[in-house]
Design an enzyme around this catalytic site. Structure first.
Site, PDB file in Angstrom:
ATOM      1  N   HIS A 132       0.822  -1.209   0.000  1.00 27.79           N
ATOM      2  CA  HIS A 132       0.000   0.000   0.000  1.00 27.79           C
ATOM      3  C   HIS A 132       0.856   1.259   0.000  1.00 27.79           C
ATOM      4  O   HIS A 132       0.402   2.325  -0.417  1.00 27.79           O
ATOM      5  CB  HIS A 132      -0.969  -0.005   1.197  1.00 27.79           C
ATOM      6  N   ASP A 159      -0.020  -7.475   0.884  1.00 24.66           N
ATOM      7  CA  ASP A 159       0.476  -6.129   1.180  1.00 24.66           C
ATOM      8  C   ASP A 159       2.000  -6.094   1.071  1.00 24.66           C
ATOM      9  O   ASP A 159       2.712  -5.968   2.057  1.00 24.66           O
ATOM     10  CB  ASP A 159       0.028  -5.667   2.566  1.00 24.66           C
ATOM     11  N   GLY A 240       3.705   5.540   9.645  1.00 21.32           N
ATOM     12  CA  GLY A 240       5.020   5.668   9.034  1.00 21.32           C
ATOM     13  C   GLY A 240       5.848   4.409   9.140  1.00 21.32           C
ATOM     14  O   GLY A 240       6.920   4.312   8.540  1.00 21.32           O
ATOM     15  N   SER A 242       4.846   1.553   8.039  1.00 26.62           N
ATOM     16  CA  SER A 242       4.445   0.632   6.965  1.00 26.62           C
ATOM     17  C   SER A 242       5.662   0.135   6.183  1.00 26.62           C
ATOM     18  O   SER A 242       6.503   0.917   5.760  1.00 26.62           O
ATOM     19  CB  SER A 242       3.494   1.341   6.008  1.00 26.62           C
ATOM     20  N   SER A 263       2.328  -4.318   7.938  1.00 20.31           N
ATOM     21  CA  SER A 263       1.228  -3.935   7.058  1.00 20.31           C
ATOM     22  C   SER A 263       0.400  -2.816   7.682  1.00 20.31           C
ATOM     23  O   SER A 263       0.129  -1.795   7.045  1.00 20.31           O
ATOM     24  CB  SER A 263       0.336  -5.150   6.783  1.00 20.31           C
TER      25      SER A 263
END
Length: 294
Positions: A132, A159, A240, A242, A263
């Site tokens: 993402h 993801d 942040g 991710s 994720s």
């Protein structure tokens, strides 16, 4: 005395004083000492011929390194008043080098993610992060400059995303940054952690965070869609993070095994919460990648 005679006498006085003039200003007509010549080359660095890759003093001589033709090099040095130089031919030009370390920030425009893991496919190098995140940017930057383009992402359902390392200055490493929690640790391979085991993740937002695996094969539904087969971890999440690398807990050791990529999550590091992890085996298989290990 005629005007011409005055000019000749003035010129003689200048030469007698040991001065000459160049485009860089007045310099000594005597050969400059190597250390002085080094300083003059430093000041005139912006005017250097394209082939010049550097200079230094060695055994009392001022050496100029050149890749390719040395045409104009001695004239350039002389024009700066650097004195005589020795030309050294080199096979390649130097370049800046910076390390790609898991857990450090990567950005694309206003999108901020975390570098998950370094991987390879043949001679090509890649960075894995959250899908993402990667899909939201095109050209990516790392802590040392340009990283490369986004070349793939899978989200939702999965993801994970892929960035090709296009920068020759960026060195792929097996390191994971632990920020204030200790020295970097080294990834030696991949693992699927059992329920109850301890894992940790690293991000520039929350630093090094550890927790326990409380479930595997979970489906989590975000506003954009549902992601399947995630690992549930008690480590607290922060925006942040991710794409952050999730690894086995090294304890007092220095090596870890890659578990997956952050994720998403719920809660925060203030109130506590849950982090959801994309297992690493899936993107490695999907893209035909091998982790960079140490």
């Amino acid at each position: 005395m005629t005007r011409a005679a005055v000019v000749r006498r003035a010129g003689a006085a200048v030469l007698a004083a040991g001065l000459a003039f160049t485009s860089a200003g007045p310099v000594s007509a005597e050969p400059a000492a190597p250390a002085v010549g080094l300083e003059r080359l430093d000041r005139g660095a912006a005017t250097r011929p394209h082939a010049v890759t550097g200079w230094y003093v060695d055994a009392g001589a001022l050496v100029v390194s050149v890749r390719g033709s040395a045409a104009g090099v001695t004239e350039w040095a002389r024009g700066l008043g650097a004195g005589p130089v020795t030309v050294e031919h080199v096979a390649e030009a130097p370049r800046p080098v910076w390390d790609l370390v898991s857990g450090q920030p990567i950005t694309s425009g206003g999108t901020r993610c975390t570098l998950g893991f370094n991987a390879r496919s043949g001679t090509n190098r890649y960075v894995l992060s959250a899908g993402h995140c990667v899909r939201a940017g095109t050209e990516w930057q790392g802590v040392g400059g340009y990283l490369g383009p986004a070349v793939g992402s899978s989200f939702p359902s999965n993801d994970y995303g892929l960035i090709r390392v296009a920068s020759t200055a960026a060195t792929s490493t097996a390191l994971v940054d632990r920020y204030n929690s200790g020295s970097d640790v080294t990834v030696t391979g991949a693992a699927t952690p059992p329920v109850g085991s301890s894992v940790c993740y690293s991000s520039p937002v929350s630093g090094w965070r550890c927790g326990s695996v409380t479930g595997i094969n979970h489906t989590v539904c975000y506003p954009q869609g549902c992601v399947n087969q995630l690992i549930r971890v008690t480590a607290c999440p922060e925006p942040g993070a991710s794409g952050a690398p999730v690894v086995t807990n090294p304890g007092s050791g220095t090596t870890v095994r890659a578990v997956g990529l952050v994720s998403g999550g719920s809660g925060s590091c203030t109130s506590g919460g849950t982090t959801w992890v994309q297992p690493i085996a899936e993107p490695l298989s999907a893209y035909g990648l091998t982790l960079v290990t140490g």
